[in-house]
Design a protein around this motif. Structure first.
Motif, PDB file in Angstrom:
ATOM      1  N   VAL A 108       0.779  -1.119   0.056  1.00 30.06           N
ATOM      2  CA  VAL A 108      -0.059   0.056  -0.108  1.00 30.06           C
ATOM      3  C   VAL A 108       0.999   1.234  -0.188  1.00 30.06           C
ATOM      4  O   VAL A 108       1.802   1.536   0.800  1.00 30.06           O
ATOM      5  CB  VAL A 108      -0.850  -0.101   1.403  1.00 30.06           C
ATOM      6  CG1 VAL A 108      -1.561   1.376   1.497  1.00 30.06           C
ATOM      7  CG2 VAL A 108      -1.959  -1.077   1.125  1.00 30.06           C
ATOM      8  N   LEU A 109       0.587   2.111  -0.965  1.00 28.92           N
ATOM      9  CA  LEU A 109       1.637   3.345  -1.292  1.00 28.92           C
ATOM     10  C   LEU A 109       0.444   4.420  -0.854  1.00 28.92           C
ATOM     11  O   LEU A 109      -0.576   4.574  -1.504  1.00 28.92           O
ATOM     12  CB  LEU A 109       1.969   3.810  -2.615  1.00 28.92           C
ATOM     13  CG  LEU A 109       3.300   2.530  -2.908  1.00 28.92           C
ATOM     14  CD1 LEU A 109       2.637   1.231  -3.532  1.00 28.92           C
ATOM     15  CD2 LEU A 109       4.001   3.492  -3.968  1.00 28.92           C
ATOM     16  N   THR A 110       0.890   5.215   0.131  1.00 24.62           N
ATOM     17  CA  THR A 110      -0.059   6.031   0.813  1.00 24.62           C
ATOM     18  C   THR A 110       0.432   7.577   1.073  1.00 24.62           C
ATOM     19  O   THR A 110       1.472   7.452   1.765  1.00 24.62           O
ATOM     20  CB  THR A 110      -0.965   5.712   1.689  1.00 24.62           C
ATOM     21  OG1 THR A 110      -1.557   4.191   1.629  1.00 24.62           O
ATOM     22  CG2 THR A 110      -2.257   6.503   2.292  1.00 24.62           C
ATOM     23  N   PHE A 111      -0.120   8.531   0.895  1.00 27.04           N
ATOM     24  CA  PHE A 111       0.125   9.994   1.426  1.00 27.04           C
ATOM     25  C   PHE A 111      -0.751  10.127   2.459  1.00 27.04           C
ATOM     26  O   PHE A 111      -1.928   9.984   2.284  1.00 27.04           O
ATOM     27  CB  PHE A 111      -0.167  11.048   0.280  1.00 27.04           C
ATOM     28  CG  PHE A 111       0.444  10.875  -1.049  1.00 27.04           C
ATOM     29  CD1 PHE A 111       1.810  11.198  -1.142  1.00 27.04           C
ATOM     30  CD2 PHE A 111       0.109  10.318  -2.122  1.00 27.04           C
ATOM     31  CE1 PHE A 111       2.727  10.972  -2.160  1.00 27.04           C
ATOM     32  CE2 PHE A 111       0.680  10.355  -3.323  1.00 27.04           C
ATOM     33  CZ  PHE A 111       1.810  10.543  -3.381  1.00 27.04           C
ATOM     34  N   VAL A 152      -5.238  10.999   7.818  1.00 26.55           N
ATOM     35  CA  VAL A 152      -5.951  11.219   6.773  1.00 26.55           C
ATOM     36  C   VAL A 152      -5.236  10.961   5.345  1.00 26.55           C
ATOM     37  O   VAL A 152      -3.959  11.470   5.352  1.00 26.55           O
ATOM     38  CB  VAL A 152      -6.404  12.795   6.679  1.00 26.55           C
ATOM     39  CG1 VAL A 152      -7.324  12.860   5.574  1.00 26.55           C
ATOM     40  CG2 VAL A 152      -7.355  12.916   7.986  1.00 26.55           C
ATOM     41  N   MET A 153      -5.866  10.243   4.592  1.00 24.63           N
ATOM     42  CA  MET A 153      -5.098   9.868   3.290  1.00 24.63           C
ATOM     43  C   MET A 153      -5.711  10.353   2.150  1.00 24.63           C
ATOM     44  O   MET A 153      -6.820  10.708   2.076  1.00 24.63           O
ATOM     45  CB  MET A 153      -4.902   8.379   3.055  1.00 24.63           C
ATOM     46  CG  MET A 153      -6.300   7.590   3.131  1.00 24.63           C
ATOM     47  SD  MET A 153      -6.285   6.018   2.904  1.00 24.63           S
ATOM     48  CE  MET A 153      -5.865   5.988   1.172  1.00 24.63           C
ATOM     49  N   LYS A 200     -10.880  10.857   4.972  1.00 26.29           N
ATOM     50  CA  LYS A 200     -10.794   9.381   4.932  1.00 26.29           C
ATOM     51  C   LYS A 200      -9.313   8.914   5.717  1.00 26.29           C
ATOM     52  O   LYS A 200      -8.296   9.434   5.300  1.00 26.29           O
ATOM     53  CB  LYS A 200     -10.812   8.807   3.526  1.00 26.29           C
ATOM     54  CG  LYS A 200     -12.059   9.150   2.832  1.00 26.29           C
ATOM     55  CD  LYS A 200     -12.097   8.654   1.240  1.00 26.29           C
ATOM     56  CE  LYS A 200     -13.411   9.039   0.649  1.00 26.29           C
ATOM     57  NZ  LYS A 200     -13.427   8.409  -0.844  1.00 26.29           N
ATOM     58  N   ARG A 201      -9.542   7.867   6.397  1.00 24.84           N
ATOM     59  CA  ARG A 201      -8.295   7.666   7.323  1.00 24.84           C
ATOM     60  C   ARG A 201      -7.533   6.360   6.807  1.00 24.84           C
ATOM     61  O   ARG A 201      -8.362   5.522   6.498  1.00 24.84           O
ATOM     62  CB  ARG A 201      -8.604   7.551   8.920  1.00 24.84           C
ATOM     63  CG  ARG A 201      -9.059   8.930   9.308  1.00 24.84           C
ATOM     64  CD  ARG A 201      -9.187   9.115  10.887  1.00 24.84           C
ATOM     65  NE  ARG A 201      -9.919  10.403  11.456  1.00 24.84           N
ATOM     66  CZ  ARG A 201      -8.948  11.276  11.423  1.00 24.84           C
ATOM     67  NH1 ARG A 201      -7.776  11.129  11.271  1.00 24.84           N
ATOM     68  NH2 ARG A 201      -9.535  12.499  11.860  1.00 24.84           N
ATOM     69  N   LEU A 202      -6.379   6.324   6.827  1.00 25.90           N
ATOM     70  CA  LEU A 202      -5.743   5.162   6.365  1.00 25.90           C
ATOM     71  C   LEU A 202      -6.222   3.934   7.318  1.00 25.90           C
ATOM     72  O   LEU A 202      -6.339   2.918   6.809  1.00 25.90           O
ATOM     73  CB  LEU A 202      -4.157   5.311   6.488  1.00 25.90           C
ATOM     74  CG  LEU A 202      -3.291   4.040   6.347  1.00 25.90           C
ATOM     75  CD1 LEU A 202      -3.949   3.693   4.781  1.00 25.90           C
ATOM     76  CD2 LEU A 202      -1.865   4.412   6.455  1.00 25.90           C
TER      77      LEU A 202
END
Length: 199
Positions: A6-9, A15-16, A158-160
């Motif tokens: 999973v690649l996420t900011f 919060v993503m 939206k939260r990771l």
């Protein structure tokens, strides 16, 4: 076995969101889109380039897929890695799409993804796709997290890791920071949560 990463900011408060503008995803009356754009620099661009230069396939939710298709399908050379990847899309509404190398997952999504991991092929990257990530975490299907942690808090979005994320342990594989204060950290799944006491 193929690895799912999973690649996420993500913000300091979890919060993503992708690197789009203010209107990228206003669902849930979210009005703070574009929060990560001021922190992007050459350093972060190079990190993203490295992470997406290796062979990979994609696993995406429908909304993220449609965002990707509207942008990357028109940029054949610039987005060679994404365009050449097989796009596995979880959707109950889409069944076909003209973007090449797109296949759809429906029915028992968890079983389908478990089978996908067992197949031969490149490792699998997940971008965006917040609802899909919750399913992957719930069923322990995420092997690694490649996070970009931005020095901001939003308080909404939206939260990771949503409420109900199962307890789990991770091992830090690599960490570095950008000149603008973004922490780039990679974590590998490391078994069950361990607890202890100082008493």
């Amino acid at each position: 076995m193929r690895k799912i990463t999973v690649l996420t900011f993500v913000t300091l408060d979890g919060v993503m969101q992708g690197p789009g503008g203010p209107t990228e995803d206003p669902s849930g009356n979210f009005t703070l889109g574009g929060w990560n754009v001021p922190y992007f620099d050459a350093f972060l661009g190079n990190v993203m380039g490295e992470q997406m230069s290796q062979p990979f396939d994609l696993l995406l939710g429908r909304k993220t897929f449609e965002l990707f298709a509207s942008y990357w399908a028109q940029r054949e050379e610039e987005g060679a890695g994404i365009n050449n990847a097989t796009k596995h899309v979880v959707s109950n509404t889409l069944t076909t799409h003209p973007w090449k190398k797109t296949v759809f997952i429906k029915g028992n999504v968890v079983d389908e993804i478990k089978q996908l991991k067992q197949q031969d092929g490149s490792d699998i990257q997940v971008h965006g796709s917040s609802q899909l990530i919750q399913t992957l975490l719930k069923h322990d299907l995420v092997d690694e997290l490649w996070l970009k942690l931005f020095p901001v808090t939003l308080g909404t979005g939206k939260r990771l890791f949503e409420t109900g994320t199962p307890p789990a342990s991770y091992t830090l594989v690599e960490a570095k920071s950008s000149p603008n204060g973004v922490i780039i950290a990679s974590y590998k799944r490391a078994g069950e949560l361990q607890t202890g006491s100082f008493v």
